[in-house]
Design an enzyme around this catalytic site. Sequence first.
Site, PDB file in Angstrom:
ATOM      1  N   HIS A 311       2.267  42.519 -57.527  1.00  0.00           N
ATOM      2  CA  HIS A 311       3.464  42.285 -58.326  1.00  0.00           C
ATOM      3  C   HIS A 311       3.100  42.405 -59.791  1.00  0.00           C
ATOM      4  O   HIS A 311       2.005  42.011 -60.212  1.00  0.00           O
ATOM      5  CB  HIS A 311       4.034  40.884 -58.038  1.00  0.00           C
ATOM      6  CG  HIS A 311       5.439  40.678 -58.520  1.00  0.00           C
ATOM      7  ND1 HIS A 311       5.728  40.376 -59.831  1.00  0.00           N
ATOM      8  CD2 HIS A 311       6.626  40.736 -57.875  1.00  0.00           C
ATOM      9  CE1 HIS A 311       7.036  40.249 -59.970  1.00  0.00           C
ATOM     10  NE2 HIS A 311       7.608  40.466 -58.805  1.00  0.00           N
ATOM     11  N   ASP A 369       9.182  41.207 -51.528  1.00  0.00           N
ATOM     12  CA  ASP A 369       9.933  42.392 -51.115  1.00  0.00           C
ATOM     13  C   ASP A 369       9.466  42.926 -49.767  1.00  0.00           C
ATOM     14  O   ASP A 369      10.263  43.450 -48.982  1.00  0.00           O
ATOM     15  CB  ASP A 369       9.791  43.496 -52.173  1.00  0.00           C
ATOM     16  CG  ASP A 369      10.373  43.087 -53.507  1.00  0.00           C
ATOM     17  OD1 ASP A 369      11.524  42.630 -53.519  1.00  0.00           O
ATOM     18  OD2 ASP A 369       9.680  43.200 -54.531  1.00  0.00           O
TER      19      ASP A 369
END
Length: 435
Positions: A311, A369
């Site tokens: 991320h 995600d």
Amino acid sequence: MSSRTTGSVTVTLDGTNRSASLPLLSGSLGPSVVDIRKLYNELGIFTYDPGYGATASCESRITYIDGDAGVLLYRGYPIEQLAEQSDFIEVAYLLMYGELPTKAQLAEFERGVTLHTMVHEQIRRFYDGFRRDAHPMAVMCGVVGAMSAFYHDSLDINDPEQRRIAAFRLVAKVPTIAAWAYKYALGQPFMYPRNDLKYAENFLYMLNAVPAEEYRVNPVLARAMDRILVLHADHEQNASTSTVRLAGSTGANPYACIAAGIAALWGPAHGGANEAVLKMLSEIGHPKNIPAFIEKVKDRNSNVKLMGFGHRVYKNFDPRAKIMQRTCHEVLAELGIKDEPLLDLAMELERIALSDDYFISRKLYPNVDFYSGIILKAMGIPTSMFTVIFAVARTVGWVSQWKEMIEDPSQRIGRPRQVYSGPTQRDYVPLGNRG
């Protein structure tokens, strides 16, 4: 607001005897920041920060992220505690008003949201203007922006009561608008919201029910959807939130601002990440192809990326991912999914990546995600709806950030500067004299 001056930073312009003393400000958490507002007046120079990655555009009390430590706080409360012990409506109240509600406050807030889930009946006709194969995010941008044409009584941003009503309407109606975008694409009848269902339950009902038969909301799936909404409710000054604030700084009405946020979220580098995960899995095709795929990821010259891992903000781990991982396995177990190729592929990719020293040493762990995409896929939701569901969750964060900005007397219209590198001034040459 609550930042305080804790020192100063002196900037000296080389080759001159000119310098500027700039205040050093500190918030309640996080690194200190240099207040550069007087830099141009004192030294005649600006700062250069493409993407604003090293620039604080505002002061906020809503969300705090420590990417190095893997910390995400909503109004000071750890996301792990909220996801496990709270629900989306309570989190929505917290984000909008700054404190956890009492039992009476929560009941009043939940009732207020519930009574606003219906949309103006003429909005129903608005969908007919879209092609049947329109992307649901295109529909979301158009319909949410059009809300300002139907709710004239909540457009005065200087009226606290009108801001409150607009906030209620957006949080309440966006799931209805999103579910109808889905139904429109399927060619199925629109399902109206039900006041006897909780927020996540109602959303699942409007997505999946049909008039021909009774639909019962699975409590495990409802809890999974609620967690997805909680985990995506706000994430500090990301691209879409910054877009909402920038649009709001002009005095634009709240519906236009949220529509702008939805447009920014649509980008694959932002809200489309979980959709990209499913696309990656489809391209891998079979678990036997994973080792070759992993080798391509490791090859810097291949340009192959492992989507859903790592991320930009979280450098160690995404605190939301652990919750989503557990929720993912709960959903798969509840649905009895054992032989779904794409989901089997995802689980195998997760196992291999978590045991590979290459990814472990680089702290490339699955992020939120990765798991949310698998959950939504298992629930039968098409990838085109993934970012729409993200928008449903993030609306409360956008609304909270917008309200905070409007109520902050230090905020001004957003106007970034630039480094101009085009031609210097030159004279116009008549068409006939140009070679």
